[in-house]
Design a protein around this motif. Structure first.
Motif, PDB file in Angstrom:
ATOM      1  N   UNK A  48       0.848  -1.198   0.000  1.00 10.23           N
ATOM      2  CA  UNK A  48       0.000   0.000   0.000  1.00 10.23           C
ATOM      3  C   UNK A  48       0.878   1.240   0.000  1.00 10.23           C
ATOM      4  N   UNK A  49       0.392   2.272  -0.670  1.00 11.59           N
ATOM      5  CA  UNK A  49       1.180   3.494  -0.822  1.00 11.59           C
ATOM      6  C   UNK A  49       1.484   4.175   0.506  1.00 11.59           C
ATOM      7  N   UNK A  50       0.525   4.165   1.431  1.00 11.28           N
ATOM      8  CA  UNK A  50       0.811   4.844   2.685  1.00 11.28           C
ATOM      9  C   UNK A  50       1.912   4.112   3.457  1.00 11.28           C
ATOM     10  N   UNK A  51       1.995   2.799   3.300  1.00  9.72           N
ATOM     11  CA  UNK A  51       3.096   2.068   3.934  1.00  9.72           C
ATOM     12  C   UNK A  51       4.434   2.541   3.405  1.00  9.72           C
ATOM     13  N   UNK A  52       4.513   2.793   2.095  1.00  6.88           N
ATOM     14  CA  UNK A  52       5.767   3.275   1.506  1.00  6.88           C
ATOM     15  C   UNK A  52       6.199   4.585   2.141  1.00  6.88           C
ATOM     16  N   UNK A  53       5.269   5.499   2.335  1.00  7.66           N
ATOM     17  CA  UNK A  53       5.624   6.810   2.900  1.00  7.66           C
ATOM     18  C   UNK A  53       5.918   6.691   4.394  1.00  7.66           C
ATOM     19  N   UNK A  54       5.130   5.894   5.120  1.00  6.18           N
ATOM     20  CA  UNK A  54       5.422   5.700   6.540  1.00  6.18           C
ATOM     21  C   UNK A  54       6.814   5.083   6.723  1.00  6.18           C
ATOM     22  N   UNK A  55       7.156   4.095   5.907  1.00  3.56           N
ATOM     23  CA  UNK A  55       8.472   3.464   6.013  1.00  3.56           C
ATOM     24  C   UNK A  55       9.577   4.464   5.700  1.00  3.56           C
ATOM     25  N   UNK A  56       9.357   5.287   4.664  1.00  2.00           N
ATOM     26  CA  UNK A  56      10.345   6.311   4.320  1.00  2.00           C
ATOM     27  C   UNK A  56      10.499   7.318   5.458  1.00  2.00           C
ATOM     28  N   UNK A  57       9.399   7.637   6.138  1.00  5.53           N
ATOM     29  CA  UNK A  57       9.483   8.553   7.282  1.00  5.53           C
ATOM     30  C   UNK A  57      10.309   7.944   8.411  1.00  5.53           C
ATOM     31  N   UNK A  58      10.103   6.653   8.680  1.00  5.68           N
ATOM     32  CA  UNK A  58      10.876   6.003   9.740  1.00  5.68           C
ATOM     33  C   UNK A  58      12.369   6.044   9.432  1.00  5.68           C
ATOM     34  N   UNK A  59      12.731   5.753   8.190  1.00 10.03           N
ATOM     35  CA  UNK A  59      14.139   5.805   7.801  1.00 10.03           C
ATOM     36  C   UNK A  59      14.676   7.227   7.937  1.00 10.03           C
ATOM     37  N   UNK A  60      13.902   8.192   7.478  1.00 12.02           N
ATOM     38  CA  UNK A  60      14.355   9.588   7.513  1.00 12.02           C
ATOM     39  C   UNK A  60      14.612  10.055   8.940  1.00 12.02           C
ATOM     40  N   UNK A  61      13.730   9.711   9.865  1.00 17.23           N
ATOM     41  CA  UNK A  61      13.887  10.192  11.230  1.00 17.23           C
ATOM     42  C   UNK A  61      14.974   9.427  11.975  1.00 17.23           C
ATOM     43  N   UNK A  62      15.020   8.117  11.807  1.00 16.53           N
ATOM     44  CA  UNK A  62      16.004   7.332  12.544  1.00 16.53           C
ATOM     45  C   UNK A  62      17.423   7.564  12.032  1.00 16.53           C
ATOM     46  N   UNK A  63      17.562   7.745  10.708  1.00 20.45           N
ATOM     47  CA  UNK A  63      18.895   7.904  10.124  1.00 20.45           C
ATOM     48  C   UNK A  63      19.281   9.360   9.903  1.00 20.45           C
ATOM     49  N   UNK A 402      -0.019  14.180  14.550  1.00 19.75           N
ATOM     50  CA  UNK A 402      -1.115  13.893  13.618  1.00 19.75           C
ATOM     51  C   UNK A 402      -1.910  12.673  14.059  1.00 19.75           C
ATOM     52  N   UNK A 403      -1.260  11.758  14.776  1.00 17.21           N
ATOM     53  CA  UNK A 403      -1.957  10.614  15.352  1.00 17.21           C
ATOM     54  C   UNK A 403      -2.580   9.687  14.338  1.00 17.21           C
ATOM     55  N   UNK A 404      -1.855   9.377  13.281  1.00 18.69           N
ATOM     56  CA  UNK A 404      -2.416   8.574  12.200  1.00 18.69           C
ATOM     57  C   UNK A 404      -2.446   7.095  12.578  1.00 18.69           C
ATOM     58  N   UNK A 405      -3.635   6.543  12.826  1.00 22.32           N
ATOM     59  CA  UNK A 405      -3.754   5.120  13.085  1.00 22.32           C
ATOM     60  C   UNK A 405      -3.439   4.311  11.842  1.00 22.32           C
ATOM     61  N   UNK A 406      -2.778   3.188  12.018  1.00 21.92           N
ATOM     62  CA  UNK A 406      -2.398   2.345  10.895  1.00 21.92           C
ATOM     63  C   UNK A 406      -0.997   2.586  10.389  1.00 21.92           C
ATOM     64  N   UNK A 407      -0.247   3.481  11.073  1.00 24.65           N
ATOM     65  CA  UNK A 407       1.121   3.778  10.635  1.00 24.65           C
ATOM     66  C   UNK A 407       2.124   2.737  11.113  1.00 24.65           C
ATOM     67  N   UNK A 408       1.752   1.906  12.078  1.00 30.45           N
ATOM     68  CA  UNK A 408       2.713   1.056  12.756  1.00 30.45           C
ATOM     69  C   UNK A 408       3.470   0.090  11.873  1.00 30.45           C
ATOM     70  N   UNK A 409       2.778  -0.576  10.944  1.00 35.32           N
ATOM     71  CA  UNK A 409       3.461  -1.549  10.101  1.00 35.32           C
ATOM     72  C   UNK A 409       4.487  -0.874   9.205  1.00 35.32           C
ATOM     73  N   UNK A 410       4.140   0.286   8.660  1.00 36.09           N
ATOM     74  CA  UNK A 410       5.087   1.015   7.826  1.00 36.09           C
ATOM     75  C   UNK A 410       6.283   1.511   8.621  1.00 36.09           C
ATOM     76  N   UNK A 411       6.031   2.061   9.807  1.00 36.96           N
ATOM     77  CA  UNK A 411       7.130   2.507  10.662  1.00 36.96           C
ATOM     78  C   UNK A 411       8.030   1.329  11.034  1.00 36.96           C
ATOM     79  N   UNK A 412       7.424   0.200  11.390  1.00 34.75           N
ATOM     80  CA  UNK A 412       8.210  -0.963  11.790  1.00 34.75           C
ATOM     81  C   UNK A 412       9.056  -1.475  10.634  1.00 34.75           C
ATOM     82  N   UNK A 413       8.479  -1.512   9.445  1.00 36.74           N
ATOM     83  CA  UNK A 413       9.232  -1.958   8.274  1.00 36.74           C
ATOM     84  C   UNK A 413      10.429  -1.048   8.009  1.00 36.74           C
ATOM     85  N   UNK A 414      10.183   0.262   8.046  1.00 36.16           N
ATOM     86  CA  UNK A 414      11.264   1.207   7.823  1.00 36.16           C
ATOM     87  C   UNK A 414      12.329   1.122   8.904  1.00 36.16           C
TER      88      UNK A 414
END
Length: 524
Positions: A48-63, A402-414
């Protein structure tokens, strides 16, 4: 440089440390996928597209560098709008490249014919369409710089098919970083004076302290001034548990009695407990859009904008008479110890069904200081924040303001890709998990052994909107994960928690623990 548009776009990203592309399948952007693989970037396909952006956000913030998401046109972009908005609220430098119908088909019924820029413009640092192959280098670099310029955030660039697939030449500007924003010395001096005079000061540090690489400067400032610190978001763990100035459990009492609150790298919002009557120092990494060049300051409020490392180091260097805070620190330590003693009773509660605090007691023992914790779900995240200590900064990801529910899988993947040597544990409510669990297939396909712990109280939905007869107890979410190639189990009693967590972390596959907790709010 000569090449196809996709090759030129990927080449323009070089020099920024981007090593992965998060993307769903899409017919508008395979030229970028091919070029990324040729450049030895990892192409991480998700469902899903939102997973792609959530994962990219996790990488951006952690790295602390840009994350990259590549999306198809039309629904590919609109499906990702919530995730782009989350990156906007969280100040994450995510670069979003999107396909678009060929320019010569605009207005003639091409599918999908949609002006993406108009949709995402209000929640991005920049949003534009690249209209010529020769402009790809400058347009991509401009998007990266916009994302990295404080206050950081997502940047969006359309690449029409007749640009991204066609060959041509483009100039590739050198990879540069935005210069740090120098704070106003007068504002820093006013902040230092307020802090020097305060008898009961408190620091609330937010995620921008971590993403701005200002953790060391925060420690220096807090230790120099002897000021208690409460960390939020990625700044949790900025001062390790056991540090004499690190506090977690007595924040409400501290804010109620403080005569000065210094809010660093976050907004003074409802997470401060509805506000305080104390004086306020608010430090941000850049002036908010539309703010006056010289924002109003008075005797009770000082607003400082600038590179957080520079601001905090300058505040630590402030000279002059300083109030002694020993009695204040001791008062808060007593309050902290009292709160933790009360908490201990809830953590040890073995009654059935499982109390949510009991779950966090076992997680305390199972999680190492290296673990990255991902929170997704209102009650679950708030309870975890109350009960879990974080071993080091850069270890806590949740939906933020923003409190976006459903972000967890994307964040975890990233997170699992950004930090492959660290365990990743997702803490999800049953509603958040049910809405995103199919993305576990992406974790399986990319061999990412994330542990997902679901606090399942059978109460999907916002409190007050569902009655007792509408509950959905015992959803077997672990069976969905097993069907997708992972593993999992249901945990129904407190004594099952510790061995189940051990099996999950030893499994080395995506593993879901479906923990059946009491179907009401935790009393802790």
């Amino acid at each position: 440089m000569s090449g196809r548009g996709g090759e030129l776009a990927v080449a323009a990203l070089s020099g920024y440390g981007i090593g992965e592309v998060f993307t769903p399948a899409g017919e508008h952007v395979p030229a970028i996928h091919d070029a990324a693989r040729a450049a030895r970037m990892r192409v991480v396909e998700v469902r899903h597209e939102q997973t792609a952006v959530f994962a990219a956000e996790a990488v951006a913030t952690l790295r602390r560098r840009p994350g990259l998401a590549v999306l198809g046109a039309g629904p590919g972009v609109t499906n990702a709008v919530s995730a782009i908005t989350a990156a906007h609220f969280n100040g994450a430098p995510v670069v979003v490249l999107a396909g678009r119908a060929p320019r010569w088909r605009w207005g003639s019924g091409s599918l999908p014919a949609l002006d993406h820029v108009a949709i995402v413009g209000s929640v991005t640092r920049s949003a534009a369409t690249c209209t010529e192959v020769r402009n790809i280098g400058t347009d991509v670099r401009a998007a990266v710089l916009a994302a990295l310029t404080p206050h950081r955030g997502p940047a969006f660039l359309d690449l029409p098919m007749d640009v991204v697939f066609c060959a041509g030449e483009a100039e590739l500007p050198p990879a540069t970083l935005p210069p740090p924003i120098e704070p106003d010395p007068a504002a820093v001096a006013r902040a230092g004076a307020l802090l020097a005079a305060a008898e009961r000061p408190v620091i609330v540090a937010g995620s921008d302290v971590y993403t701005g690489d200002a953790i060391a400067a925060l420690r220096e400032c807090a230790e120099t001034w002897r000021v208690p610190v409460f960390g939020t978001g990625l700044a949790r763990g900025a001062l390790p548990a056991g540090h004499p100035l690190a506090f977690r459990s007595c924040k409400r009492a501290a804010l109620a009695r403080a005569d000065l609150v210094a809010v660093l790298g976050t907004a003074p919002d409802l997470r401060l407990g509805g506000g305080t009557g104390a004086r306020l120092i608010h430090v941000v990494d850049a002036p908010p859009a539309g703010a006056p060049a010289d924002p109003p300051n008075d005797d009770d409020t000082v607003w400082v904008a600038g590179d957080l490392r520079l601001v905090l180091s300058a505040m630590a260097d402030h000279r002059g008479v300083r109030a002694d805070h020993a009695d204040w620190i001791e008062l808060l330590r007593v309050a902290e110890d009292t709160a933790r003693a009360q908490e201990a009773g809830h953590l040890a509660d073995d009654r059935e069904p499982i109390r949510s605090a009991r779950l966090y007691a076992e997680l305390r023992r199972a999680l190492t200081d290296e673990a990255i914790i991902v929170g997704d779900g209102g009650d679950v995240v708030s309870a975890a924040a109350r009960h879990l200590d974080v071993g080091r900064p850069g270890s806590w990801l949740d939906g933020g303001r923003y409190g976006n529910g459903g972000a967890g899988l994307g964040y975890a993947l990233g997170a699992a890709l950004a930090c492959p040597d660290r365990p990743v544990c997702g803490l999800l409510g049953d509603g958040a998990a049910a809405g995103s669990v199919l993305e576990v297939e992406s974790l399986v396909r990319h061999h990412l052994p994330v542990v997902l712990v679901v606090g399942n109280n059978g109460s999907i939905g916002t409190a007050g909107l569902r009655g007792a007869d509408d509950r959905t107890p015992g959803l077997r979410l672990e069976k969905v994960v097993a069907a997708l190639g992972g593993a999992g189990e249901t945990v129904a009693t407190a004594r099952q928690l510790a061995p189940a967590l051990r099996r999950a972390f030893e499994s080395r596959v995506p593993y879901l623990l479906n923990v059946l907790i009491e179907p009401r709010a935790d009393p802790a």
